[in-house]
Scaffold this motif. Structure first.
Motif, PDB file in Angstrom:
ATOM      1  N   UNK A 100       0.800  -1.214   0.000  1.00 24.86           N
ATOM      2  CA  UNK A 100       0.000   0.000   0.000  1.00 24.86           C
ATOM      3  C   UNK A 100       0.833   1.265   0.000  1.00 24.86           C
ATOM      4  N   UNK A 101       1.938   1.259  -0.735  1.00 21.80           N
ATOM      5  CA  UNK A 101       2.829   2.407  -0.772  1.00 21.80           C
ATOM      6  C   UNK A 101       2.218   3.564  -1.564  1.00 21.80           C
ATOM      7  N   UNK A 102       2.583   4.760  -1.184  1.00 23.72           N
ATOM      8  CA  UNK A 102       2.032   5.942  -1.834  1.00 23.72           C
ATOM      9  C   UNK A 102       2.506   6.048  -3.279  1.00 23.72           C
ATOM     10  N   UNK A 103       1.654   6.656  -4.099  1.00 22.71           N
ATOM     11  CA  UNK A 103       2.000   6.864  -5.509  1.00 22.71           C
ATOM     12  C   UNK A 103       2.794   8.157  -5.641  1.00 22.71           C
ATOM     13  N   UNK A 104       3.953   8.161  -5.011  1.00 21.40           N
ATOM     14  CA  UNK A 104       4.848   9.309  -4.980  1.00 21.40           C
ATOM     15  C   UNK A 104       6.284   8.811  -5.075  1.00 21.40           C
ATOM     16  N   UNK A 105       7.231   9.730  -5.248  1.00 20.11           N
ATOM     17  CA  UNK A 105       8.630   9.323  -5.276  1.00 20.11           C
ATOM     18  C   UNK A 105       9.036   8.741  -3.927  1.00 20.11           C
ATOM     19  N   UNK A 106       8.504   9.318  -2.857  1.00 15.95           N
ATOM     20  CA  UNK A 106       8.797   8.794  -1.529  1.00 15.95           C
ATOM     21  C   UNK A 106       8.241   7.387  -1.380  1.00 15.95           C
ATOM     22  N   UNK A 107       7.024   7.183  -1.851  1.00 17.99           N
ATOM     23  CA  UNK A 107       6.395   5.878  -1.741  1.00 17.99           C
ATOM     24  C   UNK A 107       7.122   4.801  -2.525  1.00 17.99           C
ATOM     25  N   UNK A 108       7.588   5.133  -3.715  1.00 18.61           N
ATOM     26  CA  UNK A 108       8.256   4.120  -4.538  1.00 18.61           C
ATOM     27  C   UNK A 108       9.635   3.774  -3.966  1.00 18.61           C
ATOM     28  N   UNK A 109      10.289   4.734  -3.304  1.00 15.30           N
ATOM     29  CA  UNK A 109      11.558   4.430  -2.645  1.00 15.30           C
ATOM     30  C   UNK A 109      11.347   3.481  -1.471  1.00 15.30           C
ATOM     31  N   UNK A 110      10.288   3.724  -0.714  1.00  7.22           N
ATOM     32  CA  UNK A 110       9.969   2.843   0.407  1.00  7.22           C
ATOM     33  C   UNK A 110       9.653   1.440  -0.100  1.00  7.22           C
ATOM     34  N   UNK A 111       8.909   1.353  -1.210  1.00  8.50           N
ATOM     35  CA  UNK A 111       8.580   0.050  -1.789  1.00  8.50           C
ATOM     36  C   UNK A 111       9.841  -0.691  -2.202  1.00  8.50           C
ATOM     37  N   UNK A 112      10.751  -0.021  -2.896  1.00 10.79           N
ATOM     38  CA  UNK A 112      11.976  -0.667  -3.367  1.00 10.79           C
ATOM     39  C   UNK A 112      12.823  -1.176  -2.206  1.00 10.79           C
ATOM     40  N   UNK A 113      12.956  -0.365  -1.154  1.00  6.90           N
ATOM     41  CA  UNK A 113      13.761  -0.772   0.000  1.00  6.90           C
ATOM     42  C   UNK A 113      13.152  -1.989   0.692  1.00  6.90           C
ATOM     43  N   UNK A 114      11.835  -1.971   0.874  1.00  8.01           N
ATOM     44  CA  UNK A 114      11.165  -3.095   1.525  1.00  8.01           C
ATOM     45  C   UNK A 114      11.211  -4.361   0.674  1.00  8.01           C
ATOM     46  N   UNK A 115      11.117  -4.207  -0.643  1.00 11.57           N
ATOM     47  CA  UNK A 115      11.186  -5.372  -1.523  1.00 11.57           C
ATOM     48  C   UNK A 115      12.584  -5.975  -1.509  1.00 11.57           C
ATOM     49  N   UNK A 116      13.602  -5.133  -1.410  1.00  6.69           N
ATOM     50  CA  UNK A 116      14.971  -5.642  -1.330  1.00  6.69           C
ATOM     51  C   UNK A 116      15.156  -6.473  -0.066  1.00  6.69           C
ATOM     52  N   UNK A 117      14.590  -5.997   1.035  1.00  6.87           N
ATOM     53  CA  UNK A 117      14.679  -6.737   2.293  1.00  6.87           C
ATOM     54  C   UNK A 117      13.997  -8.097   2.161  1.00  6.87           C
ATOM     55  N   UNK A 118      12.812  -8.120   1.564  1.00 14.76           N
ATOM     56  CA  UNK A 118      12.062  -9.372   1.413  1.00 14.76           C
ATOM     57  C   UNK A 118      12.784 -10.358   0.507  1.00 14.76           C
ATOM     58  N   UNK A 119      13.295  -9.871  -0.618  1.00 13.35           N
ATOM     59  CA  UNK A 119      13.951 -10.751  -1.579  1.00 13.35           C
ATOM     60  C   UNK A 119      15.335 -11.189  -1.118  1.00 13.35           C
ATOM     61  N   UNK A 120      15.864 -10.536  -0.089  1.00 12.35           N
ATOM     62  CA  UNK A 120      17.160 -10.910   0.455  1.00 12.35           C
ATOM     63  C   UNK A 120      17.046 -11.750   1.713  1.00 12.35           C
ATOM     64  N   UNK A 121      15.838 -12.200   2.037  1.00 10.56           N
ATOM     65  CA  UNK A 121      15.613 -12.948   3.275  1.00 10.56           C
ATOM     66  C   UNK A 121      15.808 -14.454   3.084  1.00 10.56           C
ATOM     67  N   UNK A 122      15.834 -15.161   4.193  1.00  9.22           N
ATOM     68  CA  UNK A 122      15.986 -16.616   4.144  1.00  9.22           C
ATOM     69  C   UNK A 122      14.768 -17.286   3.510  1.00  9.22           C
ATOM     70  N   UNK A 123      13.649 -16.571   3.442  1.00  9.02           N
ATOM     71  CA  UNK A 123      12.464 -17.130   2.820  1.00  9.02           C
ATOM     72  C   UNK A 123      12.671 -17.492   1.362  1.00  9.02           C
TER      73      UNK A 123
END
Length: 274
Positions: A100-123
């Motif tokens: 549910x990230x905002x449709x803004x530059x700030x929101x897309x940066x938050x999305x990218x950072x969180x996705x990197x964390x998820x894709x870099x996890x042991x899961x």
């Protein structure tokens, strides 16, 4: 996790990723040409696969590199890309991942950072959770093209090199570590419906345990995401990774394996927002 030279998660580090076969931000999207690049693409999308392979084989270059300190002659480093905004973080989650990230530059940066964390996890090293992560983070078209090649990449032989069993589990008494820790983000392109965001991160990967022969090590990389605004949220259409910039290592004393295991158990990950 498994933290990219991608590495983690081999090694098309620094190469552009086509998903399925479209150049990210290379202008107008081109029609798909071949499915033969799916497996190559996988190596670029999984955050730590390249790093994991390098870690497992211990064949990489361990020499440190120095990060750039400015953007031009005499220019001061810009802090706008990492400055806190004061905006409240997202409160919703999908599959355990912030959404549910905002449709803004700030929101897309938050999305990218969180996705990197998820894709870099042991899961990412367990089939069921990997499928869920990919379906949540990527666009439907991208996820459909990634699942099978990723399953091939995370083979039993590959997992065994990391000390894991065929299901991605660590031996009893050991703790497998795979984490991505974003240091900063920057928007390279933004239109409101598409964006290109780079995430500079520190990656951790290894096996912590009394009998482990592959201790947890760190690496520095930059992960660039090509995102699209889809059904009210940002989703990854393609991504690529490259080495560094890596700071000069300090003189910190390496912790014992039991200290690392305890830290991993006690310190959880973050939800990133700007």
């Amino acid at each position: 996790m498994s933290p990219g030279d991608e590495n983690d998660y081999g090694e098309p580090s620094g190469t552009r990723v086509r998903l399925p076969d479209a150049d990210p931000y290379g202008g107008a999207r081109r029609p798909a040409r071949s499915s033969s690049r799916n497996l190559v693409m996988v190596v670029g999308v999984v955050v730590l696969l390249i790093a994991a392979i390098a870690f497992a084989n211990r064949g990489g270059d361990d020499s440190p590199s120095t990060a750039a300190t400015g953007e031009g002659n005499g220019d001061k480093p810009r802090t706008s890309s990492t400055a806190a905004s004061g905006t409240k973080p997202v409160e919703t989650r999908s599959g355990g991942i912030p959404s549910g990230f905002a449709r803004t530059e700030q929101g897309v940066q938050s999305a990218a950072a969180n996705y990197a964390v998820a894709l870099g996890s042991t899961g990412m090293f367990r089939e069921e959770s990997r499928h869920a992560l990919v379906d949540t983070v990527y666009t439907a078209a991208a996820a459909a093209g990634l699942q099978a090649p990723m399953d091939q990449a995370y083979s039993a032989d590959f997992l065994a090199k990391l000390g894991l069993d065929a299901d991605g589990n660590a031996p009893t008494g050991n703790t497998f570590v795979s984490r991505v820790v974003p240091v900063g983000t920057t928007v390279q392109a933004y239109t409101g419906t598409a964006a290109k965001v780079a995430v500079w991160y520190l990656g951790l990967i290894g096996m912590s345990g009394e009998n482990s022969t592959d201790p947890v090590t760190s690496s520095w990389k930059t992960w660039t995401f090509d995102l699209r605004w889809v059904e009210g949220d940002w989703k990854v259409a393609a991504d690529e990774q490259k080495e560094g910039p890596a700071p000069v290592p300090g003189d910190d004393k390496a912790a014992a394996s039991d200290e690392i295991s305890k830290a991993i158990e006690e310190y959880g990950g973050f939800t990133y927002a700007r």
